[in-house]
Write a protein that holds these residues in place. Structure first.
Motif, PDB file in Angstrom:
ATOM      1  N   ALA A   1       0.294   1.815   9.675  1.00  0.00           N
ATOM      2  CA  ALA A   1       1.017   0.652   9.176  1.00  0.00           C
ATOM      3  C   ALA A   1       2.427   0.643   9.764  1.00  0.00           C
ATOM      4  CB  ALA A   1       1.083   0.686   7.656  1.00  0.00           C
ATOM      5  N   SER A   2       2.843  -0.522  10.245  1.00  0.00           N
ATOM      6  CA  SER A   2       4.196  -0.664  10.777  1.00  0.00           C
ATOM      7  C   SER A   2       5.093  -1.313   9.731  1.00  0.00           C
ATOM      8  CB  SER A   2       4.175  -1.522  12.049  1.00  0.00           C
ATOM      9  OG  SER A   2       3.655  -2.811  11.771  1.00  0.00           O
ATOM     10  N   ASP A   3       6.406  -1.116   9.906  1.00  0.00           N
ATOM     11  CA  ASP A   3       7.400  -1.696   9.010  1.00  0.00           C
ATOM     12  C   ASP A   3       7.074  -1.416   7.552  1.00  0.00           C
ATOM     13  OD1 ASP A   3       9.752  -2.895   8.466  1.00  0.00           O
ATOM     14  OD2 ASP A   3       9.209  -4.887   9.154  1.00  0.00           O
ATOM     15  N   VAL A   4       6.822  -0.137   7.253  1.00  0.00           N
ATOM     16  CA  VAL A   4       6.514   0.284   5.883  1.00  0.00           C
ATOM     17  C   VAL A   4       7.749   0.114   5.010  1.00  0.00           C
ATOM     18  CG1 VAL A   4       5.914   2.252   4.430  1.00  0.00           C
ATOM     19  CG2 VAL A   4       4.703   1.878   6.592  1.00  0.00           C
ATOM     20  N   GLN A   5       7.570  -0.472   3.838  1.00  0.00           N
ATOM     21  CA  GLN A   5       8.655  -0.654   2.880  1.00  0.00           C
ATOM     22  C   GLN A   5       8.404   0.270   1.686  1.00  0.00           C
ATOM     23  OE1 GLN A   5      11.282  -3.459   3.291  1.00  0.00           O
ATOM     24  NE2 GLN A   5      10.631  -2.863   5.324  1.00  0.00           N
ATOM     25  N   GLY A   6       7.887  -0.270   0.594  1.00  0.00           N
ATOM     26  CA  GLY A   6       7.629   0.554  -0.578  1.00  0.00           C
ATOM     27  C   GLY A   6       6.385   1.404  -0.411  1.00  0.00           C
ATOM     28  N   VAL A   7       6.346   2.519  -1.154  1.00  0.00           N
ATOM     29  CA  VAL A   7       5.188   3.405  -1.131  1.00  0.00           C
ATOM     30  C   VAL A   7       4.879   3.836  -2.557  1.00  0.00           C
ATOM     31  CG1 VAL A   7       6.623   5.462  -0.763  1.00  0.00           C
ATOM     32  CG2 VAL A   7       4.199   5.517  -0.127  1.00  0.00           C
ATOM     33  N   LEU A   8       3.580   3.956  -2.853  1.00  0.00           N
ATOM     34  CA  LEU A   8       3.130   4.382  -4.164  1.00  0.00           C
ATOM     35  C   LEU A   8       1.854   5.187  -3.979  1.00  0.00           C
ATOM     36  CD1 LEU A   8       3.416   4.072  -7.305  1.00  0.00           C
ATOM     37  CD2 LEU A   8       1.913   2.095  -7.119  1.00  0.00           C
ATOM     38  N   SER A   9       1.740   6.286  -4.704  1.00  0.00           N
ATOM     39  CA  SER A   9       0.525   7.087  -4.674  1.00  0.00           C
ATOM     40  C   SER A   9       0.026   7.267  -6.093  1.00  0.00           C
ATOM     41  CB  SER A   9       0.802   8.451  -4.027  1.00  0.00           C
ATOM     42  OG  SER A   9      -0.342   9.292  -4.126  1.00  0.00           O
ATOM     43  N   HIS A  10      -1.281   7.035  -6.281  1.00  0.00           N
ATOM     44  CA  HIS A  10      -1.889   7.217  -7.605  1.00  0.00           C
ATOM     45  C   HIS A  10      -3.318   7.664  -7.400  1.00  0.00           C
ATOM     46  CE1 HIS A  10      -2.441   6.793 -11.870  1.00  0.00           C
ATOM     47  NE2 HIS A  10      -3.437   5.937 -11.706  1.00  0.00           N
ATOM     48  N   ARG A  11      -3.605   8.836  -7.959  1.00  0.00           N
ATOM     49  CA  ARG A  11      -4.893   9.478  -7.742  1.00  0.00           C
ATOM     50  C   ARG A  11      -5.098   9.652  -6.238  1.00  0.00           C
ATOM     51  NH1 ARG A  11      -7.042   6.017 -12.492  1.00  0.00           N
ATOM     52  NH2 ARG A  11      -6.447   7.368 -14.241  1.00  0.00           N
TER      53      ARG A  11
ATOM     54  N   SER B   1       8.699   7.284  -4.622  1.00  0.00           N
ATOM     55  CA  SER B   1       8.092   6.924  -5.897  1.00  0.00           C
ATOM     56  C   SER B   1       7.588   8.197  -6.565  1.00  0.00           C
ATOM     57  CB  SER B   1       6.950   5.915  -5.722  1.00  0.00           C
ATOM     58  OG  SER B   1       5.881   6.479  -4.984  1.00  0.00           O
ATOM     59  N   LEU B   2       7.214   8.061  -7.825  1.00  0.00           N
ATOM     60  CA  LEU B   2       6.726   9.189  -8.612  1.00  0.00           C
ATOM     61  C   LEU B   2       5.216   9.099  -8.749  1.00  0.00           C
ATOM     62  CD1 LEU B   2       7.206  11.618 -10.585  1.00  0.00           C
ATOM     63  CD2 LEU B   2       7.346   9.911 -12.412  1.00  0.00           C
ATOM     64  N   ASP B   3       4.549  10.226  -8.612  1.00  0.00           N
ATOM     65  CA  ASP B   3       3.102  10.292  -8.816  1.00  0.00           C
ATOM     66  C   ASP B   3       2.814  11.277  -9.947  1.00  0.00           C
ATOM     67  OD1 ASP B   3       0.364  10.330  -8.732  1.00  0.00           O
ATOM     68  OD2 ASP B   3       0.200  10.778  -6.590  1.00  0.00           O
ATOM     69  N   ARG B   4       2.393  10.758 -11.096  1.00  0.00           N
ATOM     70  CA  ARG B   4       2.043  11.605 -12.240  1.00  0.00           C
ATOM     71  C   ARG B   4       0.570  12.017 -12.233  1.00  0.00           C
ATOM     72  NH1 ARG B   4       5.661  12.327 -16.152  1.00  0.00           N
ATOM     73  NH2 ARG B   4       7.494  10.954 -16.286  1.00  0.00           N
ATOM     74  N   SER B   5      -0.191  11.571 -11.223  1.00  0.00           N
ATOM     75  CA  SER B   5      -1.608  11.926 -11.172  1.00  0.00           C
ATOM     76  C   SER B   5      -1.832  13.271 -10.491  1.00  0.00           C
ATOM     77  CB  SER B   5      -2.396  10.832 -10.459  1.00  0.00           C
ATOM     78  OG  SER B   5      -2.061  10.756  -9.081  1.00  0.00           O
TER      79      SER B   5
ATOM     80  N   HIS C   1      -5.349   7.276  -3.963  1.00  0.00           N
ATOM     81  CA  HIS C   1      -4.968   6.094  -3.196  1.00  0.00           C
ATOM     82  C   HIS C   1      -3.471   6.083  -2.906  1.00  0.00           C
ATOM     83  CE1 HIS C   1      -8.949   4.528  -3.728  1.00  0.00           C
ATOM     84  NE2 HIS C   1      -8.820   4.409  -5.042  1.00  0.00           N
ATOM     85  N   TRP C   2      -3.137   5.548  -1.722  1.00  0.00           N
ATOM     86  CA  TRP C   2      -1.755   5.316  -1.336  1.00  0.00           C
ATOM     87  C   TRP C   2      -1.578   3.817  -1.111  1.00  0.00           C
ATOM     88  CZ3 TRP C   2       2.025   9.201  -0.016  1.00  0.00           C
ATOM     89  CH2 TRP C   2       1.576  10.513  -0.206  1.00  0.00           C
ATOM     90  N   TYR C   3      -0.533   3.255  -1.704  1.00  0.00           N
ATOM     91  CA  TYR C   3      -0.237   1.837  -1.560  1.00  0.00           C
ATOM     92  C   TYR C   3       1.058   1.710  -0.749  1.00  0.00           C
ATOM     93  CZ  TYR C   3      -3.447   1.480  -5.551  1.00  0.00           C
ATOM     94  OH  TYR C   3      -4.530   1.580  -6.382  1.00  0.00           O
ATOM     95  N   VAL C   4       1.030   0.879   0.280  1.00  0.00           N
ATOM     96  CA  VAL C   4       2.226   0.656   1.087  1.00  0.00           C
ATOM     97  C   VAL C   4       2.441  -0.847   1.246  1.00  0.00           C
ATOM     98  CG1 VAL C   4       2.124   2.839   2.348  1.00  0.00           C
ATOM     99  CG2 VAL C   4       0.930   0.847   3.259  1.00  0.00           C
ATOM    100  N   SER C   5       3.678  -1.273   1.037  1.00  0.00           N
ATOM    101  CA  SER C   5       4.015  -2.674   1.286  1.00  0.00           C
ATOM    102  C   SER C   5       4.629  -2.767   2.673  1.00  0.00           C
ATOM    103  CB  SER C   5       4.981  -3.197   0.225  1.00  0.00           C
ATOM    104  OG  SER C   5       6.202  -2.478   0.225  1.00  0.00           O
ATOM    105  N   ARG C   6       4.253  -3.807   3.400  1.00  0.00           N
ATOM    106  CA  ARG C   6       4.742  -4.017   4.760  1.00  0.00           C
ATOM    107  C   ARG C   6       5.509  -5.331   4.811  1.00  0.00           C
ATOM    108  NH1 ARG C   6      -0.500  -3.281   8.499  1.00  0.00           N
ATOM    109  NH2 ARG C   6       1.066  -3.431  10.137  1.00  0.00           N
ATOM    110  N   ALA C   7       6.634  -5.302   5.480  1.00  0.00           N
ATOM    111  CA  ALA C   7       7.468  -6.495   5.569  1.00  0.00           C
ATOM    112  C   ALA C   7       6.802  -7.552   6.437  1.00  0.00           C
ATOM    113  CB  ALA C   7       8.836  -6.136   6.137  1.00  0.00           C
ATOM    114  N   SER C   8       7.244  -8.788   6.246  1.00  0.00           N
ATOM    115  CA  SER C   8       6.740  -9.877   7.071  1.00  0.00           C
ATOM    116  C   SER C   8       7.202  -9.708   8.510  1.00  0.00           C
ATOM    117  CB  SER C   8       7.233 -11.222   6.533  1.00  0.00           C
ATOM    118  OG  SER C   8       6.934 -12.265   7.423  1.00  0.00           O
ATOM    119  N   GLY C   9       6.337 -10.019   9.444  1.00  0.00           N
ATOM    120  CA  GLY C   9       6.697  -9.909  10.851  1.00  0.00           C
ATOM    121  C   GLY C   9       7.313 -11.161  11.423  1.00  0.00           C
TER     122      GLY C   9
END
Length: 426
Positions: free
Chosen positions: A339-349, A280-284, A351-359
């Motif tokens: 975090a396990s099974d990391v999918q999407g990632v986003l960084s802003h300022r 992902s892109l981080d413009r911060s 903070h880091w946001y990570v989506s994790r798949a269903s187990g």
């Protein structure tokens, strides 16, 4: 294409925000019941751990390899003059459907909390046998949210056939009217034989960022770079890829995008090298940076890595990573996440946001916000379960001009404000 002046960006940014303002969609079927077994998450990842070891940082170094200009020019001379993004959008021959018209089983892929404020679905016949991947937008490409005069979404898809014969394609979506999204397909390829032919990119499209003139796409062996000014027209409609009798074929796609370069681990055989999976892109940050996450399994050993590379500031290297004299791109920051099974990632300022798949089969995933001090997940339901997110979201893309995060899950393409994600955190 050069970036436009700041005053034009400001005017267009205001127009874009006004254009995208609206009320939330009524997404029937999205808020499904969640089992009591998902009420709590016993595997909370905790705070991020900064990586300070120079050896571990060095293991994230990428080597830039550019396709020779002569190779690209030979391909263009054979196929015809390249076209731009606007020409591709003018040939949009497919449409997405608004959420209310999508099958209930598709809508169930949407997050429960926070709810998507925009959602549309892909035609099942047009995407059958294809796996949904990453999303990026003209909000990544330029900070006014526009590419030329257009608002554009890019959606990556992959198809796996026999070993060595997979395909990767990108839907170029005309998003000038967000209530009526139209698109056409562009096949991702790699020039071969000195530009006399091309092959398909055989890879998932789990990570994709459009920045400046370049589109960066993850692959099994690294990250490939594509020049958005070098889109070529396919002239033969067939299932083949490359030069065919009578012209050029792209497995049914109308357009071809040939790679102009790639980034691969400096030591491709080193077991310690983490391969970028999510992007992902981080413009911060200053300069803007490319954020990457490591692909891990649901029960992977050890923590996963999150890290970033700086983008080049030289206008002649628009959209490419900052490199040293030897063409090497070094990570500028890296963290461990449990975090396990990391999918999407986003960084802003910060903070880091990570989506994790269903187990579990039919379950929902989680969306976490982490920093060096804490970890919080979006919550929903009377029992404040953390399993509120889509089962699988390969990418998270932040459109800064509108404050929206775009993603897709299965055949659903959706967006929601980043602010609503933050409000949903437990």
């Amino acid at each position: 294409m050069k970036h436009r002046g700041r005053h034009r960006r400001q005017r267009r940014g205001r127009a874009l925000r006004a254009f995208l303002a609206g009320t939330a969609l009524a997404l029937t079927g999205a808020a499904t019941m969640i089992s009591a077994s998902q009420a709590t998450d016993s595997e909370a990842p905790g705070a991020l751990k900064p990586i300070t070891s120079s050896e571990r940082i060095a293991a994230l170094r990428l080597q830039e390899q550019q396709v020779p200009e002569a190779t690209l020019d030979r391909l263009a001379s054979e196929m015809g003059r390249p076209v731009g993004v606007s020409a591709v959008l003018e040939n949009a021959d497919h449409s997405l459907r608004n959420a209310a018209d999508c099958p209930a089983e598709d809508r169930e892929a949407l997050p429960v909390e926070p709810l998507a404020t925009r959602a549309q679905c892909w035609d099942a016949a047009d995407t059958r046998s294809w796996q949904a991947g990453a999303v990026t937008t003209s909000g990544d490409a330029d900070d006014d949210g526009l590419w030329g005069q257009n608002r554009v979404l890019l959606s990556g898809w992959a198809q796996h056939a026999a070993a060595g014969h997979g395909l990767a394609r990108v839907a170029f979506v005309d998003a000038n009217d967000l209530d009526r999204l139209t698109y056409t397909w562009v096949l991702l390829t790699v020039p071969v034989d000195g530009g006399r032919n091309y092959r398909a990119l055989d890879s998932d499209v789990s990570g994709m960022v459009w920045y400046g003139e370049k589109l960066l796409v993850t692959a099994a062996d690294g990250v490939y770079a594509y020049d958005m000014n070098r889109v070529q027209r396919a002239t033969v409609d067939s299932a083949s890829v490359g030069r065919v009798p009578g012209g050029w074929s792209a497995h049914g796609a109308r357009f071809v995008l040939p790679a102009v370069g790639s980034y691969r681990p400096v030591d491709a055989d080193a077991e310690t090298d983490a391969r970028p999976a999510g992007l992902s892109l981080d413009r911060s940050t200053s300069p803007d940076s490319l954020v990457a996450s490591e692909r891990t399994g649901a029960h992977g050993d050890g923590p996963a890595l999150l890290w970033r590379y700086a983008f080049a500031t030289d206008p002649s290297r628009s959209g490419l990573l900052a490199t040293d004299f030897a063409g090497r791109a070094d990570a500028t920051e890296a963290y461990e996440t449990k975090a396990s099974d990391v999918q999407g990632v986003l960084s802003h300022r910060s903070h880091w946001y990570v989506s994790r798949a269903s187990g579990e089969q039919g379950g929902r995933g989680t969306l976490w916000r982490q920093d060096a001090d804490t970890a919080q997940a979006t919550q929903c339901g009377s029992d404040d379960t953390q399993h509120c997110w889509s089962a699988r979201t390969p990418s998270l893309s932040y459109w800064e001009a509108t404050g929206e995060v775009w993603s897709q899950s299965g055949r659903m393409l959706f967006a929601l404000p980043l602010a609503s994600i933050d409000r949903s955190l437990g």
